[in-house]
Design a protein around this motif. Structure first.
Motif, PDB file in Angstrom:
ATOM      1  N   LEU A 312       0.836  -1.204   0.000  1.00 45.27           N
ATOM      2  CA  LEU A 312       0.000   0.000   0.000  1.00 45.27           C
ATOM      3  C   LEU A 312       0.871   1.254   0.000  1.00 45.27           C
ATOM      4  N   ILE A 313       1.957   1.248   0.803  1.00 43.78           N
ATOM      5  CA  ILE A 313       2.860   2.408   0.832  1.00 43.78           C
ATOM      6  C   ILE A 313       3.514   2.608  -0.536  1.00 43.78           C
ATOM      7  N   GLU A 314       3.910   1.526  -1.175  1.00 42.06           N
ATOM      8  CA  GLU A 314       4.544   1.631  -2.493  1.00 42.06           C
ATOM      9  C   GLU A 314       3.574   2.208  -3.525  1.00 42.06           C
ATOM     10  N   GLU A 315       2.303   1.796  -3.465  1.00 42.68           N
ATOM     11  CA  GLU A 315       1.321   2.315  -4.421  1.00 42.68           C
ATOM     12  C   GLU A 315       1.095   3.811  -4.224  1.00 42.68           C
ATOM     13  N   VAL A 316       0.945   4.248  -2.980  1.00 45.52           N
ATOM     14  CA  VAL A 316       0.733   5.674  -2.718  1.00 45.52           C
ATOM     15  C   VAL A 316       1.970   6.474  -3.120  1.00 45.52           C
ATOM     16  N   ALA A 317       3.163   5.935  -2.825  1.00 46.71           N
ATOM     17  CA  ALA A 317       4.393   6.643  -3.200  1.00 46.71           C
ATOM     18  C   ALA A 317       4.520   6.758  -4.719  1.00 46.71           C
ATOM     19  N   LEU A 348      -2.028   8.455   4.055  1.00 45.94           N
ATOM     20  CA  LEU A 348      -0.669   8.533   3.504  1.00 45.94           C
ATOM     21  C   LEU A 348      -0.606   9.491   2.321  1.00 45.94           C
ATOM     22  N   ALA A 349      -1.652   9.490   1.499  1.00 44.67           N
ATOM     23  CA  ALA A 349      -1.665  10.407   0.348  1.00 44.67           C
ATOM     24  C   ALA A 349      -1.672  11.858   0.811  1.00 44.67           C
ATOM     25  N   GLY A 408      -5.374  18.277   5.701  1.00 43.47           N
ATOM     26  CA  GLY A 408      -4.607  17.059   5.427  1.00 43.47           C
ATOM     27  C   GLY A 408      -4.115  16.373   6.691  1.00 43.47           C
ATOM     28  N   LEU A 409      -3.431  17.124   7.572  1.00 45.07           N
ATOM     29  CA  LEU A 409      -2.915  16.535   8.800  1.00 45.07           C
ATOM     30  C   LEU A 409      -4.049  16.140   9.752  1.00 45.07           C
ATOM     31  N   ALA A 410      -5.108  16.942   9.791  1.00 47.05           N
ATOM     32  CA  ALA A 410      -6.240  16.620  10.672  1.00 47.05           C
ATOM     33  C   ALA A 410      -6.900  15.316  10.249  1.00 47.05           C
ATOM     34  N   ILE A 411      -7.123  15.144   8.939  1.00 46.28           N
ATOM     35  CA  ILE A 411      -7.719  13.902   8.446  1.00 46.28           C
ATOM     36  C   ILE A 411      -6.806  12.725   8.723  1.00 46.28           C
ATOM     37  N   SER A 412      -5.509  12.903   8.479  1.00 44.97           N
ATOM     38  CA  SER A 412      -4.558  11.809   8.708  1.00 44.97           C
ATOM     39  C   SER A 412      -4.518  11.402  10.175  1.00 44.97           C
TER      40      SER A 412
END
Length: 441
Positions: A312-317, A348-349, A408-412
């Motif tokens: 999942l991290i690789e796909e978002v990156a 992550l996005a 962004g940070l609040a949602i994350s």
């Protein structure tokens, strides 16, 4: 330097010794008085009843042996008859070894105070060398006594020295302890099981894993807590369902006029105003509406599932890199993690988009931390955020730049917290900002 009060030091030491679990502490509350009670009973039995009777029995046996030896010394011609009469009367067995010399022996230990009491009584009553053999003939205690012309062996029945109820007392004491301890452990395990299940269900529900209602069990208070927890789960589910339905309607109502505006702009002649700019504004408005709704909706109805976090991290990156960001990956072998993949993907996005907006170089590292946690670090070489402002950057609509929405940070953070994890900001070794994420497995 502020010193802790002296009274706290023993309290801390005591907390280190005491068990931490409810089962261990409750069992200690049950076992400690039981052990103290039996210790008092044992001390009373030993200190008064057993000790007194043991001295009396040992003194009686020693006096009888001394009497027989005195009679044999006074009437040596009838010594054999004296031994025979004593054997019949006192239940002793006599064996004479002429011209023998007593061999010194170490006094062995026996159950209770009988060994020392008998040795003390023989020392005071005989006035001559002797040796005790506790592991002699079966059921006998052997006493070797040095006489003038040899060694006299006297076999004394053990029942003459022991109290008949001694073994019964110890069997009752040990048996009752084991029985009460077993009942306490069985009862406490049944009581603690309900609390443990309630704690696991609460933790799973807090991490977004809907395991359904729990079965209340245990004491009345524990059952009441389990029932209240089930009612709480049901209320929260209804609230989330109503909110999701309402937000779906709001989303439709907001997008409808934007769609009409888009169609109207598309029908305008090409020479009328800045059509491309107006279309871009409408796209930006749609993006902002989607972002606000995503923040208000939270995780929606997505259910947790076992996910390959590394993939999942690789796909978002890779998606972020297609926008022109330079991203390096350092991902160790990660165990499968139970999470909401789309929600984590969105978190992550958001973080990578923030980093790509302010930095040229981004580094992502992920590795297991302990046995139950995965740690993800996102580093960038951007301007960073001052330490005094890092916490407030997680507030909704708090943006560090004019181009940001501040969500962004609040949602994350909301998404990570809903999974039972944590997110924080720190200094990056690349010179910018580091975002540290911990997610439980």
């Amino acid at each position: 330097m502020k010193l802790a009060p002296k009274g706290l030091e023993p309290d801390r030491a005591l907390r280190k010794i005491l068990p931490r679990s409810l089962f261990g502490r409750t069992l200690l509350i049950v076992v400690l008085p039981l052990v103290l009670l039996e210790a008092v009973a044992l001390q009373i039995f030993y200190g008064s009843h057993l000790d007194t009777l043991s001295r009396r029995l040992a003194g009686s046996v020693a006096g009888e042996i001394a009497f027989v030896l005195d009679q044999a010394d006074q009437y040596p011609a009838t010594r054999r008859q004296i031994y025979a009469n004593a054997a019949y009367r006192f239940e002793f067995a006599f064996h004479f070894h002429p011209d023998a010399t007593l061999r010194p022996r170490r006094l062995p230990h026996a159950l209770g105070p009988v060994d020392t009491d008998l040795a003390r009584a023989l020392t005071a009553g005989l006035g001559r060398p002797f040796a005790l053999v506790w592991h002699g003939p079966p059921g006998m205690v052997r006493v070797d006594v040095q006489v003038s012309n040899g060694v006299l062996t006297v076999d004394v029945p053990r029942k003459r020295l022991y109290i008949g109820a001694l073994y019964i007392f110890f069997a009752w004491l040990g048996g009752s302890t084991v029985l009460l301890l077993g009942l306490a452990i069985l009862f406490l395990r049944n009581q603690v099981r309900g609390i443990r299940r309630l704690a696991l269900a609460a933790e799973a529900f807090g991490m977004g894993r809907d395991t359904g209602p729990i079965r209340p069990e245990g004491a009345t208070e524990v059952r009441r807590a389990g029932t209240a927890f089930n009612r709480m789960q049901d209320r929260i589910r209804r609230f989330l369902a109503q909110r999701t339905a309402m937000l779906a309607g709001v989303s439709h109502d907001l997008r409808t006029p934007l769609t009409r505006l888009r169609l109207a702009i598309a029908m305008l002649p090409a020479d009328v105003g800045d059509i491309a700019g107006m279309a871009s504004d409408i796209n930006e408005m749609e993006r902002l509406v989607s972002l606000y709704l995503a923040f208000a909706r939270g995780e929606g109805a997505e259910q947790p599932q076992q996910t390959d976090l590394a993939l999942l991290i690789e796909e978002v990156a890779a998606r972020t890199a297609r926008g022109g960001a330079a991203i390096t990956l350092d991902i160790a072998e990660l165990p499968p993690v139970v999470l909401r993949p789309e929600a984590i993907r969105r978190a992550l996005a958001n973080l990578l988009d923030n980093a790509a907006r302010h930095a040229r170089q981004i580094g992502i590292a992920a590795a297991p931390e302990g046995e139950r946690t995965v740690r993800v670090a996102i580093d960038d070489d951007g301007p960073g955020i001052p330490p005094e402002r890092r916490e407030q950057m997680f507030r909704p609509f708090e943006s560090g730049s004019a181009s940001g929405t501040g969500l962004g940070l609040a949602i994350s953070r909301d998404i990570i917290a809903a999974h039972g994890g944590e997110i924080r900001l720190d200094d990056s070794p690349l010179g910018g900002l580091r975002v540290l994420i911990t997610i439980p497995i």
